[in-house]
Design a protein around this motif. Structure first.
Motif, PDB file in Angstrom:
ATOM      1  N   ASN A 146      86.664  65.810 -59.314  1.00 37.26           N
ATOM      2  CA  ASN A 146      87.718  66.829 -59.411  1.00 37.26           C
ATOM      3  C   ASN A 146      88.532  66.921 -58.130  1.00 37.26           C
ATOM      4  OD1 ASN A 146      86.983  67.524 -62.016  1.00 37.26           O
ATOM      5  ND2 ASN A 146      85.643  69.194 -61.376  1.00 37.26           N
ATOM      6  N   GLU A 147      87.881  66.567 -57.025  1.00 34.03           N
ATOM      7  CA  GLU A 147      88.573  66.576 -55.730  1.00 34.03           C
ATOM      8  C   GLU A 147      89.225  65.223 -55.425  1.00 34.03           C
ATOM      9  OE1 GLU A 147      88.883  69.354 -53.539  1.00 34.03           O
ATOM     10  OE2 GLU A 147      88.293  70.185 -55.494  1.00 34.03           O
ATOM     11  N   GLU A 148      89.165  64.303 -56.418  1.00 37.86           N
ATOM     12  CA  GLU A 148      89.727  62.948 -56.294  1.00 37.86           C
ATOM     13  C   GLU A 148      89.077  62.161 -55.154  1.00 37.86           C
ATOM     14  OE1 GLU A 148      93.975  63.149 -56.146  1.00 37.86           O
ATOM     15  OE2 GLU A 148      94.125  63.965 -58.183  1.00 37.86           O
ATOM     16  N   ARG A 149      87.830  62.447 -54.922  1.00 41.77           N
ATOM     17  CA  ARG A 149      87.054  61.666 -53.945  1.00 41.77           C
ATOM     18  C   ARG A 149      86.173  60.713 -54.757  1.00 41.77           C
ATOM     19  NH1 ARG A 149      84.651  65.607 -49.401  1.00 41.77           N
ATOM     20  NH2 ARG A 149      83.800  63.595 -48.751  1.00 41.77           N
ATOM     21  N   LEU A 150      86.824  59.667 -55.252  1.00 42.87           N
ATOM     22  CA  LEU A 150      86.195  58.813 -56.258  1.00 42.87           C
ATOM     23  C   LEU A 150      85.060  57.971 -55.686  1.00 42.87           C
ATOM     24  CD1 LEU A 150      89.288  57.648 -58.352  1.00 42.87           C
ATOM     25  CD2 LEU A 150      87.745  59.577 -58.745  1.00 42.87           C
ATOM     26  N   ARG A 151      85.166  57.571 -54.450  1.00 40.83           N
ATOM     27  CA  ARG A 151      84.093  56.748 -53.861  1.00 40.83           C
ATOM     28  C   ARG A 151      82.783  57.539 -53.778  1.00 40.83           C
ATOM     29  NH1 ARG A 151      86.370  52.069 -52.064  1.00 40.83           N
ATOM     30  NH2 ARG A 151      88.612  52.157 -51.704  1.00 40.83           N
ATOM     31  N   GLN A 152      82.899  58.799 -53.370  1.00 42.18           N
ATOM     32  CA  GLN A 152      81.692  59.632 -53.311  1.00 42.18           C
ATOM     33  C   GLN A 152      81.175  59.917 -54.725  1.00 42.18           C
ATOM     34  OE1 GLN A 152      84.443  60.085 -51.548  1.00 42.18           O
ATOM     35  NE2 GLN A 152      83.996  60.855 -49.490  1.00 42.18           N
ATOM     36  N   ALA A 153      82.104  60.125 -55.670  1.00 42.66           N
ATOM     37  CA  ALA A 153      81.713  60.408 -57.055  1.00 42.66           C
ATOM     38  C   ALA A 153      80.934  59.249 -57.657  1.00 42.66           C
ATOM     39  CB  ALA A 153      82.951  60.706 -57.895  1.00 42.66           C
ATOM     40  N   VAL A 154      81.444  58.029 -57.462  1.00 44.43           N
ATOM     41  CA  VAL A 154      80.808  56.872 -58.094  1.00 44.43           C
ATOM     42  C   VAL A 154      79.457  56.554 -57.443  1.00 44.43           C
ATOM     43  CG1 VAL A 154      81.778  54.958 -56.704  1.00 44.43           C
ATOM     44  CG2 VAL A 154      81.407  54.669 -59.165  1.00 44.43           C
ATOM     45  N   GLU A 155      79.314  56.873 -56.177  1.00 43.32           N
ATOM     46  CA  GLU A 155      78.024  56.670 -55.512  1.00 43.32           C
ATOM     47  C   GLU A 155      76.945  57.560 -56.141  1.00 43.32           C
ATOM     48  OE1 GLU A 155      76.050  57.452 -51.134  1.00 43.32           O
ATOM     49  OE2 GLU A 155      78.194  57.034 -51.225  1.00 43.32           O
ATOM     50  N   LEU A 156      77.313  58.805 -56.451  1.00 45.31           N
ATOM     51  CA  LEU A 156      76.355  59.724 -57.077  1.00 45.31           C
ATOM     52  C   LEU A 156      76.079  59.332 -58.526  1.00 45.31           C
ATOM     53  CD1 LEU A 156      75.030  62.173 -55.675  1.00 45.31           C
ATOM     54  CD2 LEU A 156      77.013  61.325 -54.470  1.00 45.31           C
ATOM     55  N   LEU A 157      77.096  58.835 -59.221  1.00 48.40           N
ATOM     56  CA  LEU A 157      76.878  58.349 -60.589  1.00 48.40           C
ATOM     57  C   LEU A 157      75.907  57.175 -60.587  1.00 48.40           C
ATOM     58  CD1 LEU A 157      80.441  58.434 -62.216  1.00 48.40           C
ATOM     59  CD2 LEU A 157      78.432  59.736 -62.929  1.00 48.40           C
ATOM     60  N   GLY A 158      76.011  56.329 -59.562  1.00 49.83           N
ATOM     61  CA  GLY A 158      75.095  55.194 -59.443  1.00 49.83           C
ATOM     62  C   GLY A 158      73.649  55.655 -59.312  1.00 49.83           C
ATOM     63  N   LYS A 159      73.427  56.719 -58.532  1.00 54.70           N
ATOM     64  CA  LYS A 159      72.071  57.259 -58.401  1.00 54.70           C
ATOM     65  C   LYS A 159      71.565  57.766 -59.747  1.00 54.70           C
ATOM     66  CE  LYS A 159      72.220  58.689 -53.535  1.00 54.70           C
ATOM     67  NZ  LYS A 159      71.986  59.798 -52.587  1.00 54.70           N
ATOM     68  N   ALA A 160      72.445  58.450 -60.478  1.00 52.13           N
ATOM     69  CA  ALA A 160      72.061  58.962 -61.795  1.00 52.13           C
ATOM     70  C   ALA A 160      71.737  57.822 -62.750  1.00 52.13           C
ATOM     71  CB  ALA A 160      73.189  59.830 -62.364  1.00 52.13           C
ATOM     72  N   SER A 161      72.563  56.761 -62.740  1.00 46.82           N
ATOM     73  CA  SER A 161      72.339  55.620 -63.635  1.00 46.82           C
ATOM     74  C   SER A 161      70.994  54.967 -63.374  1.00 46.82           C
ATOM     75  CB  SER A 161      73.448  54.578 -63.452  1.00 46.82           C
ATOM     76  OG  SER A 161      74.704  55.101 -63.783  1.00 46.82           O
ATOM     77  N   ARG A 162      70.664  54.769 -62.112  1.00 51.65           N
ATOM     78  CA  ARG A 162      69.390  54.106 -61.774  1.00 51.65           C
ATOM     79  C   ARG A 162      68.193  54.950 -62.211  1.00 51.65           C
ATOM     80  NH1 ARG A 162      72.640  52.731 -57.376  1.00 51.65           N
ATOM     81  NH2 ARG A 162      71.801  54.350 -56.008  1.00 51.65           N
ATOM     82  N   LEU A 163      68.308  56.276 -62.048  1.00 52.18           N
ATOM     83  CA  LEU A 163      67.212  57.150 -62.495  1.00 52.18           C
ATOM     84  C   LEU A 163      67.070  57.122 -64.012  1.00 52.18           C
ATOM     85  CD1 LEU A 163      67.518  60.320 -60.222  1.00 52.18           C
ATOM     86  CD2 LEU A 163      65.677  58.640 -60.233  1.00 52.18           C
ATOM     87  N   LEU A 164      68.192  57.037 -64.718  1.00 48.72           N
ATOM     88  CA  LEU A 164      68.146  56.961 -66.185  1.00 48.72           C
ATOM     89  C   LEU A 164      67.481  55.666 -66.639  1.00 48.72           C
ATOM     90  CD1 LEU A 164      71.705  58.360 -66.978  1.00 48.72           C
ATOM     91  CD2 LEU A 164      69.535  59.436 -67.614  1.00 48.72           C
ATOM     92  N   VAL A 165      67.802  54.555 -65.962  1.00 51.92           N
ATOM     93  CA  VAL A 165      67.161  53.274 -66.284  1.00 51.92           C
ATOM     94  C   VAL A 165      65.667  53.353 -65.994  1.00 51.92           C
ATOM     95  CG1 VAL A 165      66.980  50.846 -65.559  1.00 51.92           C
ATOM     96  CG2 VAL A 165      69.223  51.861 -66.010  1.00 51.92           C
ATOM     97  N   ARG A 166      65.319  53.935 -64.848  1.00 52.34           N
ATOM     98  CA  ARG A 166      63.913  54.037 -64.462  1.00 52.34           C
ATOM     99  C   ARG A 166      63.125  54.858 -65.485  1.00 52.34           C
ATOM    100  NH1 ARG A 166      63.640  56.198 -58.586  1.00 52.34           N
ATOM    101  NH2 ARG A 166      65.285  54.616 -58.455  1.00 52.34           N
TER     102      ARG A 166
END
Length: 315
Positions: A146-166
């Motif tokens: 929402n703050e258009e800080r996409l690099r930080q956003a995608v880094e956190l999404l990556g953490k979520a994705s890995r936990l979902l796979v795990r």
């Protein structure tokens, strides 16, 4: 030393309570001064390792700041109280307070601080409750997006994705990785898009959805440079082997450095990928000279039997 700090803390608590008292000439509590004293008491209790009392002091500080409409300072105090609960190994309660702090940061108009608090809460609870951590990381990503800080956003999404796979929540993981890939494409980080395509394909194949895996690769041809990349070539070989039920080909691709050196959760998916039906591709056994000779002899013997049958004529 500890006793001295505890006495110091109790003195600050007493002063804070005095500031909150009202009387005939003092109609309104002095919330600002009380909050300051409670904050000092929290620090003193913390230094004395009296974490439960420190937590209570910080909660009182937070309440005083909230009554004074100083939301940012109230949120900070709630965070401090949460960290005291962390020291007491009460992680769910700690996360609850930090979430409350993040909501106050948002209300105060400081979303960056809210996102940092949510990420901290996710890290605290990740090993105990991965499902809650996923939720917190996704919330954090939304705030950054929402703050258009996409690099930080995608880094956190990556953490979520890995936990979902795990956690083998593969349907949710597929959606999360797709969102990652879309953001990386938007910020023109194309090589990472290729890696996310590999992750997507592995997740879909573990879901036994070959069509979705193939579609991911096909859609990725629109990403600049993908069609000529080693990632693309490897994925084409992987899909070919999977479609042909050739476990050897699939295993060779999945054991290549391109797959083995991915994030650990995806590397594990690669190493454990099995084709439906199992086994290696069946090949026809080679025909030997002896087999050929035997076949010709059998044909000759059959012809002789036919000649014998009619050797006496039709009568």
């Amino acid at each position: 030393m500890a006793a001295q700090k505890i006495n110091e803390a109790l003195e600050h608590v007493a002063k804070a309570e005095k500031y909150l008292k009202t009387g005939f000439l003092k109609w309104k509590p002095d919330y600002d001064s009380a909050a300051t004293e409670y904050g000092k008491a929290g620090v003193a209790f913390k230094n004395a390792k009296q974490f439960d009392q420190a937590k209570d002091a910080y909660l009182r500080e937070a309440e005083a700041h909230a009554n004074n409409r100083a939301l940012f300072h109230a949120a900070k105090a709630y965070e401090q109280a949460g960290m005291m609960l962390k020291e007491m190994q009460k992680l769910p309660e700690a996360v609850q307070l930090i979430e409350k702090a993040s909501m106050m940061y948002l209300e105060n108009g400081t979303p960056d601080t809210a996102a940092i608090a949510l990420e901290r809460a996710g890290k605290l609870i990740e090993s105990m409750n991965p499902e809650k951590a996923v939720q917190l990381y996704q919330q954090t990503a939304s705030v950054f997006e929402n703050e258009e800080r996409l690099r930080q956003a995608v880094e956190l999404l990556g953490k979520a994705s890995r936990l979902l796979v795990r956690g083998r929540r593969l349907d949710e993981a597929a959606l999360s990785i797709q969102k990652e890939k879309s953001i990386y494409k938007e910020i023109e980080n194309y090589p990472t898009c290729y890696k996310k395509t590999i992750a997507q394909v592995l997740v879909h194949l573990h879901r036994h959805d070959y069509v979705a895996a193939e579609r991911c690769v096909r859609e990725s041809y629109s990403i600049p440079g993908f069609s000529g990349s080693e990632d693309c070539a490897a994925l084409e070989q992987l899909l070919e082997g999977y479609d042909n039920q050739d476990q050897d080909q699939v295993s060779n691709v999945c054991n290549s450095p391109l797959f083995k050196y991915m994030d650990n959760d995806y590397a594990k998916l690669a190493l454990s990928l099995a084709v439906p039906g199992g086994g290696t591709k069946k090949k026809s056994p080679p025909v030997t000279t002896q087999d050929k000779a035997g076949g010709q002899a059998a044909v000759g013997s059959h012809a002789e039997e036919e000649d014998d049958e009619y050797s006496g004529g039709l009568c």
